[in-house]
Write an enzyme that holds these catalytic residues in place. Structure first.
Site, mmCIF file in Angstrom:
data_model
loop_
_atom_site.group_PDB
_atom_site.id
_atom_site.type_symbol
_atom_site.label_atom_id
_atom_site.label_comp_id
_atom_site.label_asym_id
_atom_site.label_seq_id
_atom_site.Cartn_x
_atom_site.Cartn_y
_atom_site.Cartn_z
ATOM 1 N N GLU B 283 2.822 0.222 -2.036
ATOM 2 C CA GLU B 283 4.255 -0.041 -2.009
ATOM 3 C C GLU B 283 5.044 1.258 -1.852
ATOM 4 O O GLU B 283 6.056 1.310 -1.147
ATOM 5 C CB GLU B 283 4.665 -0.765 -3.291
ATOM 6 N N CYS B 310 6.013 -8.060 -6.927
ATOM 7 C CA CYS B 310 4.957 -8.300 -7.920
ATOM 8 C C CYS B 310 5.136 -9.606 -8.670
ATOM 9 O O CYS B 310 4.197 -10.131 -9.250
ATOM 10 C CB CYS B 310 4.929 -7.201 -8.972
ATOM 11 N N SER B 330 8.875 -6.169 -0.054
ATOM 12 C CA SER B 330 7.654 -5.421 0.229
ATOM 13 C C SER B 330 6.582 -6.426 0.633
ATOM 14 O O SER B 330 6.508 -7.533 0.090
ATOM 15 C CB SER B 330 7.209 -4.679 -1.029
#
Lengths: 394, 596
Positions: B283, B310, B330
């Site tokens: 990331e 996440c 991401s």
């Protein structure tokens, strides 16, 4: 004890004098404090049924500090057996509009709302016409107050003032915790005066004729006149304006069919009075000297000997079971238990003593329910079960 | 200073601040008033009425949770009137409740059951209402089971979904006896905007909302000699698990947890922290790459701010609510899913195992992870990457079932490979932790120096404020990153979806110019996750956070890029961050979803 008190008809509410412009101009020229004092000295109490002193309500709101305040006319007339407010709104709407504007002047509100019961949609066009005419006059005299209609959607609970605010704010109609009270934190959490349609109409009379004219009617603790919605086993159902303080015996003499077994005073959330208590029961607000005195929002239902009190109670409980908002335990579950309970006793699945358990349950509901709905289920339940116990069992 | 008012509770005088509720005052006086609908995370409802108390001189009882104290009040919390009413209310709730307690997942951890036990409700005089209803149990969600027959209509879940999460998947419908908690058009939980975050489960006082548990499936896998059962444990589990097993809130039980997992019979006990470190590598590199593309190449197809990925609750939230911003996410999988993909590839190869024989289990503080593992994209290893997801609570149940005396266990260490972790990975469990870990690595990658904060503690991103901002100015970067010289890297952290909404709305309005944002679905981050021990409340989250940061401070390695196993996996297997293999195994894509 109730003294010999004659039934007295009066005619204030529906007397249409076509002079609202004059009344409004003269009244708003007076100081708010003066108007509050006038209202307090009239001893007018809320005509929706709860009987809160109207002058005090206006006073508390006027003392609340806020950038915005509201006046709301509660026209969510939902109590079974009540049908007077719709008549006021269709016959003398200007009295109500004027009273709202005066209230706005007194407390410092610029906006008023009429919360109109969903089923009264047919009143809306005429009412809107009256409002626009009224708005035109306000503009002419440079008085800054506007009135809007908010349509209810048919829930009984939305007549409860805080559930009404929630409904207006676009939320579920569920009563709020009190305190805070509407005079401090009502619609949009701003100080709000919320009055019943009839209460507002009476203030018109008071401001026009002075408090004394009103105060001279009725009896101690229960001053003035009141509209009654008379229905049931009566040869002359209808709406009548009567002085407060009459005995139920007098009332039955006038409206009964000669075979009146009981009268339900105050609708489903009120009390059932059996014949043997007619002459010791007065219609008015609770007070030290008036003996048994029952307040009412105006609903008077007469039942003759052909009626089963079990069916009457079953009907009321079915109403509450459905119209409870469902948020608080005592009301939501309590109503279900009461209705299932009387059915079980009737069928013999529970013995007669179970009625006592249910009576204790209604005490708990009265003590703990969040709002007036759950608290008042006990009224009809206990007055019917205690006075007509044998009809519940056999 | 607030004005003080004097009153008495049960005859004892007490002085409290003006505005204090009767419930708070009673608690200050050391008196417990029972509650059901009340929760410290939520606004006051006052609808269960269990907390009613008597005020001398008043006819009606008052709900202690909702009523402010007044000067001179004499409050009675245990008068006969109160006791009788309270008992009635408990009886009423029980009459409406499917009280088949022995068959309930929440048996032993149910607030209604506890009250019934305290008030010794031995008989049921009222007519039982629950069996008269035709309740159906909603089991379609891979994360949450909703059983209306156990619902007491306290609306804690509704308030949680609205106030903490801003999702409003659960709402109240109908009125009177028909009033119920339901979803849009009464659809199943898997067919609505529910993010599976499990906060409703964590806030439900009864068994009406529970996680879908996979305990039996995991026991079966463990018992199967042909299977190699691998377990990974998320960072927040080690600071929560102890609460279920007799330890004080905020106790770190990492070593005991590992020992217990070994005793349960898992073939290998590994650490999600390892892939948390890997996440930082991927990331962090992704962020720097995006910045380069935006700042140097002026590539309009690349989006910043970049948002973390996440938290599967957050992912499903953005897919529903802001699908136009999916390119800002991401592409990194969550640590759990990176781990799953690697277990059946890298780990299988290194340990010489047939991936088909591997059962990959994870222990998570989260119910959304169950949904995430179930996503069709999560099969990059060629198999389902994570087979079963257990919550912290389910693990505690298994430990109890196995008869393990948890408090007396000797600490044990994670197995290798994929068991090495750093302090940076541990703090993934707290809100702001991913941000802090990423900054520790990214700053050093770019400048060759450690982040300019004492002991690597980037305190501006820590804490419990709903939205926090921080910025780091990059000066004198290494040559390769010269384009970042003088750039002020602007970061934000949001936890609880209601706060995520604030940040997203600000972005939408063009009022926010961040480069990097950490989003966590649950209040407090994973340590306050929907799969964590019940109760979870602000004080408990605070203590778990302290434990997380203490764990970090005590770790020998505190930066992800220094994790020796991470260095090794890039050397032996992955090549480099964002490399081809990484792209295949560690990154994913997202799906726009409807709100209705």
């Amino acid at each position: 004890m109730v003294t010999n008190y004659q039934l007295k008809r009066v005619d204030f509410i529906f007397r249409n004098e076509n002079d609202y412009e004059d009344v409004l101009s003269k009244t708003i020229a007076r100081k708010p404090q003066e108007l509050i004092n006038e209202l307090i000295s009239s001893e007018l109490k809320g005509r929706g049924g709860a009987g809160f002193p109207t002058g005090l309500k206006w006073k508390l709101s006027s003392e609340s500090k806020a950038d915005e305040k509201y006046v709301i006319c509660n026209a969510d007339e939902g109590e079974p057996g009540t049908f007077k407010d719709r008549e006021i709104l269709s016959k003398v709407p200007f009295k109500v509009l004027t009273a709202m504007a005066v209230c706005g002047h007194v407390i410092g509100a610029k906006r008023g709302f009429i919360y109109l019961r969903g089923e009264y949609k047919y009143l809306k066009p005429e009412l809107e016409k009256a409002i626009s005419e009224f708005a035109y006059y306000c503009k002419e005299i440079k008085f800054d107050f506007s009135i809007h209609i908010f349509m209810g959607s048919g829930a009984y609970i939305c007549g409860e003032e805080t559930a009404l605010f929630e409904s207006m704010e676009g939320k579920r109609g569920e009563p709020r915790n009190k305190p805070p009270y509407p005079t401090n934190s009502g619609y949009m959490n701003k100080p709000t005066v919320i009055n019943n349609v009839e209460t507002l109409a009476h203030t018109f009379t008071i401001f026009k004729y002075g408090a004394k004219r009103f105060y001279d009617l009725g009896v101690q603790y229960s001053r003035g006149s009141k509209l009654f919605s008379v229905s049931g086993d009566t040869p002359k159902p209808g709406i009548y304006e009567l002085e407060l303080g009459m005995s139920l015996a007098d009332f039955v003499d006038e409206f009964g069919d000669g075979d009146t077994k009981a009268v339900q005073v105050g609708g489903a959330s009120g009390f059932l009075v059996p014949r043997k208590k007619f002459d010791v029961t007065a219609i008015g607000y609770q007070g030290k000297l008036t003996g048994i005195s029952l307040p009412t929002g105006g609903s008077m239902m007469l039942f003759n000997s052909s009626r089963s009190m079990y069916n009457v109670l079953d009907n009321y409980l079915e109403f509450f079971r459905e119209e409870s908002c469902g948020q608080c335990t005592p009301c939501r579950v309590g109503c279900q238990q009461l209705i299932k309970g009387i059915k079980a006793v009737k069928r013999g699945e529970k013995n007669a003593k179970y009625l006592d358990k249910l009576l204790r349950l209604t005490e708990t509901m009265q003590l703990t329910a969040k709002c007036g709905l759950g608290q008042s289920v006990a009224n009809s339940f206990s007055s019917i079960v205690e006075n007509f116990r044998e009809e519940m069992i056999y | 200073m607030a004005n003080k008012i004097k009153l008495s509770i049960n005859g004892y005088p007490i002085e409290v601040n003006e505005g204090t509720t009767m419930l708070e005052a009673a608690n200050e006086a050391g008196i417990i008033v029972p509650t059901l609908c009340h929760h410290k995370d939520l606004c006051v409802a006052g609808n269960c009425r269990v907390c009613v108390v008597e005020v001398s001189g008043q006819k009606r009882l008052s709900a202690a949770c909702a009523t402010p104290c007044e000067e001179g009040m004499e409050i009675l919390t245990n008068s006969l009137k109160v006791r009788n009413s309270r008992k009635h209310i408990i009886e009423l709730l029980l009459s409406e409740h499917n009280a088949d307690c022995t068959k309930c997942y929440k048996n032993g951890n149910c607030e209604l059951q506890k009250l019934a036990s305290e008030y010794k409700i031995m008989t049921q005089d009222f007519i039982e209402l629950a069996p008269l209803r035709k309740y159906s149990i909603d089991m379609y969600s891979p994360s949450i089971i909703k059983d209306d027959s156990k619902c007491i209509r306290c609306q804690r879940c509704v308030r949680t979904c609205a106030e903490l999460q801003g999702v409003n998947a659960l709402t109240v419908a109908h009125k009177g006896s028909e009033m119920k908690i339901t979803t849009f058009f009464e659809k199943s939980m898997n067919a609505v905007v529910c993010t599976n975050c499990g906060q409703c489960v964590n806030h439900c006082p009864t068994g009406a909302l529970v996680e879908k548990n996979y305990i039996e499936e995991v026991w079966e896998a463990i018992a199967d000699p042909t299977k190699h059962v691998v377990v990974q444990t998320a960072p927040a589990v080690r600071v929560g698990l102890g609460e279920e097993l007799g330890f004080e809130v905020g106790t770190r039980v990492t070593g005991k947890m590992v020992a217990a997992l070994k005793r349960l019979g898992f073939d290998s006990v590994l650490d999600t922290d390892f892939t948390a470190d890997l996440t930082i590598m991927e990331e962090g590199t992704e962020l720097l790459t995006r910045l380069k593309k935006v700042l140097v190449d002026k590539d309009k197809s690349v989006q910043i701010p970049m948002a973390t990925s996440c938290s599967p609750g957050w992912i499903k939230y953005i897919e529903h609510m802001y699908p136009e911003y999916l390119d800002n996410l991401s592409t990194c999988k969550s640590p759990q899913q990176m781990f799953g993909a690697l277990v059946k590839t890298y780990y299988a190869k290194a340990r010489n195992l047939d991936p088909e024989r591997i059962v990959s289990v994870s222990v998570m503080p989260c119910t959304a992870k169950k949904f995430e593992a179930n996503r069709p994209e999560m099969h990059d290893s060629g198999y389902r990457d994570v087979d079963y997801v257990l919550t912290t609570r389910e693990l505690a149940i298994m430990i109890k079932q196995a008869g393990i005396n948890f408090m007396k266990l000797e600490d044990a260490n994670f197995d290798r490979i994929m068991g090495e972790s750093t302090g940076a990975a541990v703090i993934f469990g707290a809100t702001g932790g991913v941000m802090e870990a990423a900054l520790r690595t990214a700053y050093e990658l770019v400048t060759g120096r450690e982040v300019p904060f004492e002991n690597l503690n980037i305190t501006p991103v820590r804490g419990m404020d709903g939205v926090r901002e921080a910025s780091v100015v990059i000066d004198h970067p290494l040559k390769a990153w010269a384009f970042l010289d003088g750039v002020e890297l602007k970061c934000a952290v949001a936890h609880g979806l209601v706060n995520a909404k604030k940040v997203m709305d600000a972005i939408k309005k063009g009022e926010a110019n961040y480069h990097f944002i950490e989003f966590m679905a649950c209040p407090g981050g994973c340590l306050g996750g929907g799969g964590q021990p019940i109760p979870t409340n602000p004080e408990i989250r605070q203590k778990r956070a302290q434990a997380i940061y203490a764990e970090d401070a005590g770790m020998p390695i505190r930066k992800s890029h220094e994790n020796p196993e991470v260095i090794k996996i890039y050397k032996d297997y992955l090549g480099e961050p964002l490399g081809e293999k990484s792209h295949h195994l560690l990154h994913t894509k997202y799906i726009p979803r409807n709100r209705y």
